[in-house]
Design a protein around this motif. Structure first.
Motif, mmCIF file in Angstrom:
data_model
loop_
_atom_site.group_PDB
_atom_site.id
_atom_site.type_symbol
_atom_site.label_atom_id
_atom_site.label_comp_id
_atom_site.label_asym_id
_atom_site.label_seq_id
_atom_site.Cartn_x
_atom_site.Cartn_y
_atom_site.Cartn_z
ATOM 1 N N THR A 1 58.415 36.158 38.751
ATOM 2 C CA THR A 1 56.964 36.286 38.734
ATOM 3 C C THR A 1 56.363 34.937 38.365
ATOM 4 O O THR A 1 56.729 34.340 37.354
ATOM 5 C CB THR A 1 56.505 37.342 37.713
ATOM 6 N N TYR A 2 55.464 34.457 39.229
ATOM 7 C CA TYR A 2 54.754 33.216 38.955
ATOM 8 C C TYR A 2 53.304 33.561 38.624
ATOM 9 O O TYR A 2 52.666 34.352 39.331
ATOM 10 C CB TYR A 2 54.782 32.295 40.179
ATOM 11 N N SER A 3 52.793 32.955 37.565
ATOM 12 C CA SER A 3 51.409 33.194 37.157
ATOM 13 C C SER A 3 50.599 31.941 37.397
ATOM 14 O O SER A 3 50.880 30.880 36.807
ATOM 15 C CB SER A 3 51.338 33.590 35.681
ATOM 16 N N LEU A 4 49.585 32.043 38.266
ATOM 17 C CA LEU A 4 48.673 30.944 38.533
ATOM 18 C C LEU A 4 47.475 31.102 37.618
ATOM 19 O O LEU A 4 46.804 32.143 37.613
ATOM 20 C CB LEU A 4 48.209 30.954 39.998
ATOM 21 N N LEU A 5 47.200 30.066 36.838
ATOM 22 C CA LEU A 5 46.112 30.106 35.869
ATOM 23 C C LEU A 5 45.095 29.016 36.186
ATOM 24 O O LEU A 5 45.440 27.985 36.774
ATOM 25 C CB LEU A 5 46.671 29.893 34.454
ATOM 26 N N PRO A 6 43.839 29.234 35.814
ATOM 27 C CA PRO A 6 42.827 28.196 36.044
ATOM 28 C C PRO A 6 43.223 26.881 35.393
ATOM 29 O O PRO A 6 43.712 26.860 34.253
ATOM 30 C CB PRO A 6 41.569 28.784 35.402
ATOM 31 N N LYS B 1 54.501 40.581 46.089
ATOM 32 C CA LYS B 1 53.352 41.334 45.600
ATOM 33 C C LYS B 1 52.426 40.353 44.888
ATOM 34 O O LYS B 1 52.892 39.475 44.149
ATOM 35 C CB LYS B 1 53.794 42.437 44.635
ATOM 36 N N ILE B 2 51.128 40.507 45.120
ATOM 37 C CA ILE B 2 50.140 39.619 44.501
ATOM 38 C C ILE B 2 49.133 40.461 43.723
ATOM 39 O O ILE B 2 48.621 41.458 44.242
ATOM 40 C CB ILE B 2 49.406 38.771 45.559
ATOM 41 N N LYS B 3 48.871 40.039 42.484
ATOM 42 C CA LYS B 3 47.851 40.685 41.662
ATOM 43 C C LYS B 3 46.767 39.664 41.331
ATOM 44 O O LYS B 3 47.069 38.587 40.798
ATOM 45 C CB LYS B 3 48.458 41.243 40.366
ATOM 46 N N LEU B 4 45.524 40.003 41.687
ATOM 47 C CA LEU B 4 44.384 39.137 41.421
ATOM 48 C C LEU B 4 43.577 39.732 40.281
ATOM 49 O O LEU B 4 43.104 40.866 40.383
ATOM 50 C CB LEU B 4 43.511 39.017 42.678
ATOM 51 N N TYR B 5 43.397 38.973 39.201
ATOM 52 C CA TYR B 5 42.668 39.451 38.026
ATOM 53 C C TYR B 5 41.294 38.791 37.969
ATOM 54 O O TYR B 5 41.179 37.559 38.079
ATOM 55 C CB TYR B 5 43.431 39.119 36.739
ATOM 56 N N ASP B 6 40.241 39.608 37.796
ATOM 57 C CA ASP B 6 38.915 39.036 37.626
ATOM 58 C C ASP B 6 38.705 38.671 36.163
ATOM 59 O O ASP B 6 39.613 38.829 35.327
ATOM 60 C CB ASP B 6 37.817 39.974 38.131
ATOM 61 N N LEU B 7 37.517 38.189 35.837
ATOM 62 C CA LEU B 7 37.261 37.714 34.468
ATOM 63 C C LEU B 7 37.270 38.837 33.449
ATOM 64 O O LEU B 7 37.459 38.598 32.253
ATOM 65 C CB LEU B 7 35.912 36.987 34.436
ATOM 66 N N VAL C 1 37.467 35.164 44.594
ATOM 67 C CA VAL C 1 36.514 34.092 44.317
ATOM 68 C C VAL C 1 37.129 33.252 43.205
ATOM 69 O O VAL C 1 37.270 33.734 42.065
ATOM 70 C CB VAL C 1 35.145 34.638 43.879
ATOM 71 N N PRO C 2 37.561 32.021 43.491
ATOM 72 C CA PRO C 2 38.289 31.227 42.485
ATOM 73 C C PRO C 2 37.579 31.162 41.144
ATOM 74 O O PRO C 2 38.228 31.284 40.092
ATOM 75 C CB PRO C 2 38.388 29.844 43.144
ATOM 76 N N GLU C 3 36.258 30.969 41.154
ATOM 77 C CA GLU C 3 35.520 30.814 39.899
ATOM 78 C C GLU C 3 35.479 32.112 39.094
ATOM 79 O O GLU C 3 35.171 32.103 37.900
ATOM 80 C CB GLU C 3 34.096 30.339 40.170
ATOM 81 N N GLN C 4 35.751 33.249 39.750
ATOM 82 C CA GLN C 4 35.705 34.544 39.082
ATOM 83 C C GLN C 4 37.095 35.157 38.919
ATOM 84 O O GLN C 4 37.238 36.359 38.701
ATOM 85 C CB GLN C 4 34.800 35.503 39.858
ATOM 86 N N THR C 5 38.120 34.308 39.034
ATOM 87 C CA THR C 5 39.506 34.770 38.931
ATOM 88 C C THR C 5 40.146 34.194 37.674
ATOM 89 O O THR C 5 40.165 32.972 37.487
ATOM 90 C CB THR C 5 40.310 34.349 40.175
ATOM 91 N N SER C 6 40.663 35.074 36.819
ATOM 92 C CA SER C 6 41.264 34.627 35.561
ATOM 93 C C SER C 6 42.765 34.387 35.676
ATOM 94 O O SER C 6 43.335 33.597 34.914
ATOM 95 C CB SER C 6 41.011 35.652 34.455
#
Length: 293
Positions: A196-201, A256-262, A181-186
Motif C-alpha cells: 500500500t502506497y500513501s500519497l500525501l499533500p 485499488k485506490i482510495k481517495l480521501y477528502d479533507l 480535486v487535488p486541493e480538497q484531497t487529504s
C-alpha cells in the motif's frame, strides 16, 4: 431614336416584376420570418429557464433534471449527467430552427409520419410549462416534419438538429467517475496485492502536489495524471449484484485506490486490467457501478 432606346430596359423591368409576383403567388409555404402568416411560435425560452428534459426514441426514454447549473439523469436510472451535452441539446430547441409552417390546426399528424411512438423531445420550464416536438417523416433531403401539440402545427426542421439528439443514454451520462480535486484531497491510498502506497499533500512544494514513500516523483505524477484525466469509455453495469462483481475479477483487483477528502470521507475504486488491452474495468464501491476506462 432616343425614345426607342428606353423601350428595352422598361420592358425588362416589367418582365422581372411579373416573374417575381408569379413566384411569390406559387409559394404556399409561409416562412417563419413572415410571422403575420403563422400561428404563435411554439417556444421562446432562455436555456436557463429549462428545468427538465424528456426524450424518447426507438423504445428508449429518459428524463434529465437540472439542479443549479448541473444536470442529473433521474429516469430510468439515477446518474450524473453530461451537463455540456444536455446544454447543447437544449440550445437546439429553446429557439428551434424551424423552417416552414406546413399546416395549422392539426389534430392527427399521422399523414406526416408522426405517431405517439415517434421520436419526441419535451422541454419543461420552472413553471411546469411544456414544449414538445414530435419527429416525423423526411420532408426533403435536409429537412423533416415535426409536430407541436402546443400549437397543433406541423413544421419542417433541419434533420441535422433531430439527428444531433442521441437515443443512447450513455451519451447523456457524465463520463466522470472519479471525484478528485487535488486541493480538497487529504490522502490517496494505492493498494496492490503486496503493498500500500500513501500519497500525501506535499507541504514543501506546489510543483509536486503529492509525495509518497516508495514511489518516485515520476510514478506519483503518473498516478495524479491518471486520476485527473481518466474517463468512462463504456458503462457496463449499474448497481451490480455480488456475482457480477465477482465475475469481473474484483475479488482480486489489479489495484485499488482510495481517495480521501479533507473530512476523511473516502471514495474507493477497484481496477482490473483487461487482458491484451490498455483499458481497465473499474468498480465504484459506493454505487456498485462497473465501468470500462
Amino acid at each position: 431614336m432616343k425614345r426607342k432606346g428606353w423601350f428595352i430596359p422598361i420592358a425588362v423591368f416589367f418582365m422581372c416584376t411579373w416573374f417575381l409576383i408569379m413566384y411569390e403567388q406559387s409559394t404556399n409555404e409561409p416562412y417563419l420570418a413572415h410571422t403575420s402568416n403563422l400561428a404563435q411560435l411554439p417556444w421562446d425560452k432562455d436555456i436557463s429557464e429549462i428545468q427538465r428534459v424528456y426524450f424518447s426514441a426507438h423504445s428508449s426514454s429518459f428524463t434529465a433534471e437540472r439542479v443549479g447549473n448541473e444536470w442529473s439523469i433521474v429516469s430510468p436510472i439515477e446518474s450524473d449527467a453530461d451537463s455540456t451535452y444536455i446544454y447543447n441539446v437544449i440550445s437546439q430547441f429553446t429557439i428551434p430552427g424551424l423552417i416552414h409552417t406546413i399546416e395549422t390546426g392539426v389534430t392527427n399528424p399521422s399523414s406526416y409520419g408522426i405517431f405517439e411512438y415517434s421520436p419526441c423531445i419535451t422541454l419543461i420550464d420552472q413553471a411546469e410549462s411544456e414544449y414538445t416536438l414530435i419527429a416525423g417523416n423526411a420532408a426533403s433531403e435536409t429537412t423533416s416534419y415535426v409536430y407541436s401539440p402546443l400549437t397543433q402545427c406541423v413544421y419542417t426542421i433541419k434533420t441535422d438538429i433531430l439527428n444531433s439528439v442521441s437515443s443512447d443514454l450513455s451519451d447523456w451520462r457524465s463520463k466522470d467517475y472519479i471525484t478528485f480535486v487535488p486541493e480538497q484531497t487529504s490522502k490517496i491510498d494505492v493498494i496492490t496485492a503486496h503493498t500500500t502506497y500513501s500519497l500525501l499533500p506535499n507541504l514543501e512544494s506546489t510543483d509536486k502536489p503529492f509525495v509518497a514513500d516508495g514511489l518516485s516523483p515520476m510514478e506519483v505524477e503518473d498516478i495524479i495524471n491518471f486520476l485527473t484525466v481518466s474517463k468512462v469509455s463504456q458503462f457496463i453495469v449499474d448497481h451490480a449484484p455480488t456475482h457480477i462483481i465477482s465475475s469481473y475479477g474484483f475479488n482480486t483487483p489489479t489495484v485499488k485506490i482510495k481517495l480521501y477528502d479533507l473530512a476523511g470521507n473516502a471514495q474507493t475504486l477497484s481496477f482490473v486490467k483487461i487482458p491484451n488491452s490498455i483499458n481497465y474495468y473499474v468498480l465504484d464501491h459506493s454505487k456498485g457501478n462497473i465501468y470500462k476506462v
